[in-house]
Write a protein that holds these residues in place. Structure first.
Motif, mmCIF file in Angstrom:
data_model
loop_
_atom_site.group_PDB
_atom_site.id
_atom_site.type_symbol
_atom_site.label_atom_id
_atom_site.label_comp_id
_atom_site.label_asym_id
_atom_site.label_seq_id
_atom_site.Cartn_x
_atom_site.Cartn_y
_atom_site.Cartn_z
ATOM 1 N N ILE A 164 -4.941 5.843 4.721
ATOM 2 C CA ILE A 164 -5.381 6.733 5.784
ATOM 3 C C ILE A 164 -6.183 7.900 5.050
ATOM 4 O O ILE A 164 -7.342 8.389 5.535
ATOM 5 C CB ILE A 164 -4.334 7.311 6.298
ATOM 6 C CG1 ILE A 164 -3.567 6.369 7.193
ATOM 7 C CG2 ILE A 164 -4.693 8.612 7.131
ATOM 8 C CD1 ILE A 164 -1.997 6.832 7.751
ATOM 9 N N TRP A 165 -5.846 8.349 3.922
ATOM 10 C CA TRP A 165 -6.803 9.356 3.093
ATOM 11 C C TRP A 165 -7.983 8.975 2.748
ATOM 12 O O TRP A 165 -8.975 9.755 2.664
ATOM 13 C CB TRP A 165 -5.842 10.038 2.119
ATOM 14 C CG TRP A 165 -4.745 11.098 2.628
ATOM 15 C CD1 TRP A 165 -5.023 11.958 3.586
ATOM 16 C CD2 TRP A 165 -3.471 11.568 1.793
ATOM 17 N NE1 TRP A 165 -3.921 12.729 3.573
ATOM 18 C CE2 TRP A 165 -2.974 12.365 2.544
ATOM 19 C CE3 TRP A 165 -2.821 10.908 0.669
ATOM 20 C CZ2 TRP A 165 -1.718 12.941 2.418
ATOM 21 C CZ3 TRP A 165 -1.708 11.384 0.626
ATOM 22 C CH2 TRP A 165 -1.081 12.511 1.227
ATOM 23 N N SER A 166 -7.802 7.519 2.123
ATOM 24 C CA SER A 166 -9.300 7.145 1.766
ATOM 25 C C SER A 166 -10.327 7.071 2.827
ATOM 26 O O SER A 166 -11.466 7.275 2.730
ATOM 27 C CB SER A 166 -8.993 5.834 0.950
ATOM 28 O OG SER A 166 -10.455 5.181 0.525
ATOM 29 N N ASP A 167 -9.650 6.780 4.102
ATOM 30 C CA ASP A 167 -10.854 6.835 5.140
ATOM 31 C C ASP A 167 -10.859 8.326 5.696
ATOM 32 O O ASP A 167 -11.858 8.364 6.649
ATOM 33 C CB ASP A 167 -9.756 6.294 6.393
ATOM 34 C CG ASP A 167 -9.500 4.628 6.166
ATOM 35 O OD1 ASP A 167 -10.236 4.000 5.319
ATOM 36 O OD2 ASP A 167 -8.902 4.371 6.725
ATOM 37 N N GLY A 168 -10.311 9.290 5.135
ATOM 38 C CA GLY A 168 -10.570 10.686 5.622
ATOM 39 C C GLY A 168 -11.567 11.422 5.063
ATOM 40 O O GLY A 168 -11.959 12.583 5.413
ATOM 41 N N ALA A 183 -3.695 0.974 -5.424
ATOM 42 C CA ALA A 183 -5.029 1.509 -5.938
ATOM 43 C C ALA A 183 -5.981 0.920 -5.033
ATOM 44 O O ALA A 183 -6.979 1.540 -4.654
ATOM 45 C CB ALA A 183 -5.288 0.871 -7.226
ATOM 46 N N GLN A 184 -5.652 -0.350 -4.578
ATOM 47 C CA GLN A 184 -6.739 -0.944 -3.613
ATOM 48 C C GLN A 184 -7.007 -0.200 -2.217
ATOM 49 O O GLN A 184 -8.060 0.155 -1.686
ATOM 50 C CB GLN A 184 -6.530 -2.378 -3.545
ATOM 51 C CG GLN A 184 -6.774 -3.315 -4.609
ATOM 52 C CD GLN A 184 -6.393 -4.698 -4.343
ATOM 53 O OE1 GLN A 184 -5.388 -5.135 -3.417
ATOM 54 N NE2 GLN A 184 -6.771 -5.563 -4.957
ATOM 55 N N ALA A 185 -5.651 0.283 -1.918
ATOM 56 C CA ALA A 185 -5.461 0.924 -0.704
ATOM 57 C C ALA A 185 -6.482 2.431 -0.786
ATOM 58 O O ALA A 185 -7.261 2.962 0.083
ATOM 59 C CB ALA A 185 -4.263 1.158 -0.078
ATOM 60 N N GLY A 186 -5.920 2.969 -1.777
ATOM 61 C CA GLY A 186 -6.915 4.370 -2.018
ATOM 62 C C GLY A 186 -8.270 4.404 -2.462
ATOM 63 O O GLY A 186 -8.650 5.367 -2.576
ATOM 64 N N THR A 187 -8.801 3.391 -2.750
ATOM 65 C CA THR A 187 -10.178 3.551 -3.149
ATOM 66 C C THR A 187 -11.018 2.488 -2.155
ATOM 67 O O THR A 187 -12.129 2.232 -2.414
ATOM 68 C CB THR A 187 -10.442 2.477 -4.467
ATOM 69 O OG1 THR A 187 -9.555 1.075 -4.649
ATOM 70 C CG2 THR A 187 -9.331 3.446 -5.693
ATOM 71 N N ARG A 188 -10.387 2.239 -1.057
ATOM 72 C CA ARG A 188 -11.113 1.323 -0.211
ATOM 73 C C ARG A 188 -12.416 1.893 0.254
ATOM 74 O O ARG A 188 -13.278 0.797 0.959
ATOM 75 C CB ARG A 188 -10.012 0.831 0.810
ATOM 76 C CG ARG A 188 -9.826 1.730 1.905
ATOM 77 C CD ARG A 188 -8.853 1.149 2.763
ATOM 78 N NE ARG A 188 -8.409 1.939 3.976
ATOM 79 C CZ ARG A 188 -7.313 1.859 4.750
ATOM 80 N NH1 ARG A 188 -6.422 0.724 4.490
ATOM 81 N NH2 ARG A 188 -7.288 2.585 5.601
ATOM 82 N N ASN A 189 -12.589 2.938 0.140
ATOM 83 C CA ASN A 189 -14.045 3.534 0.621
ATOM 84 C C ASN A 189 -14.804 3.922 -0.547
ATOM 85 O O ASN A 189 -15.530 5.066 -0.415
ATOM 86 C CB ASN A 189 -13.827 4.646 1.796
ATOM 87 C CG ASN A 189 -13.402 3.924 3.193
ATOM 88 O OD1 ASN A 189 -14.273 3.391 3.956
ATOM 89 N ND2 ASN A 189 -12.046 4.122 3.379
ATOM 90 N N ASN A 190 -14.601 3.389 -1.640
ATOM 91 C CA ASN A 190 -15.175 3.883 -2.994
ATOM 92 C C ASN A 190 -14.670 5.236 -3.273
ATOM 93 O O ASN A 190 -15.656 6.042 -3.896
ATOM 94 C CB ASN A 190 -16.936 3.831 -2.548
ATOM 95 C CG ASN A 190 -17.274 2.405 -2.804
ATOM 96 O OD1 ASN A 190 -16.940 1.488 -3.287
ATOM 97 N ND2 ASN A 190 -18.301 2.175 -1.807
ATOM 98 N N THR A 191 -13.625 5.520 -2.653
ATOM 99 C CA THR A 191 -13.084 6.874 -2.857
ATOM 100 C C THR A 191 -12.452 6.696 -4.327
ATOM 101 O O THR A 191 -11.935 5.828 -4.766
ATOM 102 C CB THR A 191 -11.949 7.429 -2.011
ATOM 103 O OG1 THR A 191 -12.506 7.161 -0.829
ATOM 104 C CG2 THR A 191 -11.304 8.513 -2.405
ATOM 105 N N HIS A 192 -12.622 7.876 -5.153
ATOM 106 C CA HIS A 192 -11.802 8.087 -6.539
ATOM 107 C C HIS A 192 -10.511 8.386 -6.113
ATOM 108 O O HIS A 192 -9.858 8.865 -5.109
ATOM 109 C CB HIS A 192 -12.213 9.052 -7.101
ATOM 110 C CG HIS A 192 -13.491 8.734 -8.193
ATOM 111 N ND1 HIS A 192 -13.110 8.473 -9.418
ATOM 112 C CD2 HIS A 192 -14.851 8.777 -7.884
ATOM 113 C CE1 HIS A 192 -14.636 8.383 -9.915
ATOM 114 N NE2 HIS A 192 -15.512 8.305 -9.004
ATOM 115 N N LEU A 193 -9.608 7.486 -6.915
ATOM 116 C CA LEU A 193 -7.981 7.752 -6.839
ATOM 117 C C LEU A 193 -7.541 7.761 -8.107
ATOM 118 O O LEU A 193 -7.349 6.937 -9.159
ATOM 119 C CB LEU A 193 -7.334 6.363 -6.356
ATOM 120 C CG LEU A 193 -5.904 6.525 -6.060
ATOM 121 C CD1 LEU A 193 -5.335 7.415 -5.162
ATOM 122 C CD2 LEU A 193 -5.435 4.883 -5.655
#
Length: 425
Positions: A44-48, A89-99
């Protein structure tokens, strides 16, 4: 300006200047393994829209949790743990977001229900009412060396799982901060006394972590600008430590402040006997707690700085970036409710709500009760636990519950912590 990329010293690029700050989630299994709830939350946060997400405490010692429900990496991961870390990690980086994972150790700030006999830099107990924390004993030099190695093991495991960076938590009164503080660190060996000795533990962790992850992987440090306690870690100490960390190849320093005993991290209201620091005030500091400290540091160091705490208006964020008071803006509590706040700010939203203003258990006509330390503490933690409850609901159900009363949230979070610890025992 918020949407401007930032190239870190290691070469990694953050796509914008907004980071989701570290907030304790309490969503791991009783034995410290990531869960689908953590994956849902970080997805959810990666989408944000944030350029970088910082996790809550990932603990390097199962006997020194920040609270039950922390993720624990205190050894080389087994196959199940490695798979769970990879899914997170895959969930948190799914929009090329750094995690980035925040790696930590509770030290003397480990609750009694987790460990009644915690370890710390020395045997100085927390000066808090309620008896929730036991008297610590000093770590041996052998135990210190083992912990340094555990930080490196955790960082390597996280990199292998797909995390894009790590943060070493050296603030807020946790173990590394306990070594830095002359009030808490009374050691007479090479880890105590002078600031150089008190910073040795942190610097060894950074060096070992860098060796474990290589030169191109971001390493951040979260550091107090000051403890705000008389005789404690002060701004001049902090500035010198930042200079050393720059030498040690840190890529980003997050500037924060306070401890459980003097919770500047929760905001300035209600703080007593605060040790003032030799830093000039600015208009931005009316909103962002630590922006002045970062701005004062910028004149002396080149390492990028992140400032978290209090930001609610886009104007203050852009002012901090424009005046070189910060290179990255950290947002925490607003993202517990408005999970796409970074995207909204980048697209032009002016302000975020300050939910703390309506989470006070004590009505105005009973405000005199806040003179009592125990009541003030319960009132403060009930507000904090309201945000914990939002994270729990987001992870479990993908939604928020703004209408839950703060005392109800306090009771729910407390009951869950006790239940998780009972399963651990």
């Amino acid at each position: 300006m918020l949407n401007t990329p930032l190239t870190l010293p290691c070469g990694a690029v953050l796509p914008n200047r907004i980071a989701k700050a570290a907030m304790t989630e309490g969503l791991a299994t009783p034995d410290g393994r990531p869960t689908p709830e953590l994956e849902r939350l970080y997805g959810i946060w990666s989408d944000g829209g944030a350029g970088m997400l910082l996790t809550g405490n990932v603990i390097v010692d199962k006997d020194h949790l920040e609270r039950p429900g922390n993720v624990i990496i205190d050894r080389e991961p087994d196959a199940d743990m490695a798979a769970r870390l990879k899914s997170w990690a895959q969930a948190g980086t799914r929009n090329n977001t750094h995690l980035w994972a925040q790696i930590s150790h509770g030290g003397r700030q480990t609750q009694k229900l987790v460990n009644p006999s915690p370890k710390s830099s020395s045997d100085v107990a927390l000066a808090l009412p309620g008896g929730q924390f036991g008297k610590p004993s000093p770590l041996t030099t052998g135990e210190i060396a083992d912990l340094v190695n555990r930080w490196a093991i955790a960082a390597r495991a996280l990199k292998d799982a797909g995390f894009t960076g790590v943060q070493i938590h050296a603030a807020h009164g946790y173990l590394v901060s306990q070594f830095l503080s002359p009030r808490v660190n009374l050691r007479t060996d090479e880890y105590g006394g002078t600031l150089e000795n008190r910073a040795r533990f942190l610097r060894e962790i950074v060096t070992a972590t860098r060796a474990a992850v290589g030169p191109e992987f971001p390493i951040s440090v979260k550091l107090n600008s000051a403890d705000f306690q008389k005789g404690g870690f002060d701004f001049e100490d902090s500035l010198q430590v930042v200079k050393w960390l720059e030498e040690d190849t840190a890529d980003l320093i997050e500037i924060s402040g306070g401890t459980y005993e003097q919770p500047k991290l929760m905001g300035a209201e209600g703080m007593e006997d605060v040790e003032e620091q030799n830093v000039a005030p600015s208009t931005a500091a009316r909103e962002a707690y630590f922006v002045d400290f970062a701005q004062a540091m910028q004149a002396h160091v080149n390492v990028p700085l992140m400032v978290t705490g209090g930001f609610r208006s886009r104007a203050a964020m852009e002012q901090a970036l424009d005046q070189k008071a910060a290179d990255v803006i950290g947002l925490g509590r607003p993202l517990c409710v408005i999970t796409d706040a970074p995207k909204q700010l980048i697209e032009g939203r002016d302000d975020l709500p300050r939910y703390e203003d309506r989470l006070d258990l004590i009505p105005g006509w009973l405000s005199f009760l806040k003179r009592f330390q125990m009541i003030k503490a319960i009132n403060g933690f009930a507000g904090v636990y309201w945000f914990y409850e939002q994270l729990w609901t987001l992870g479990r159900e993908g939604r928020v519950d703004e209408n839950v009363p703060p005392f109800t949230a306090f009771k729910r979070v407390d009951a869950r912590s006790k239940a998780i610890q009972k399963q651990r025992a």
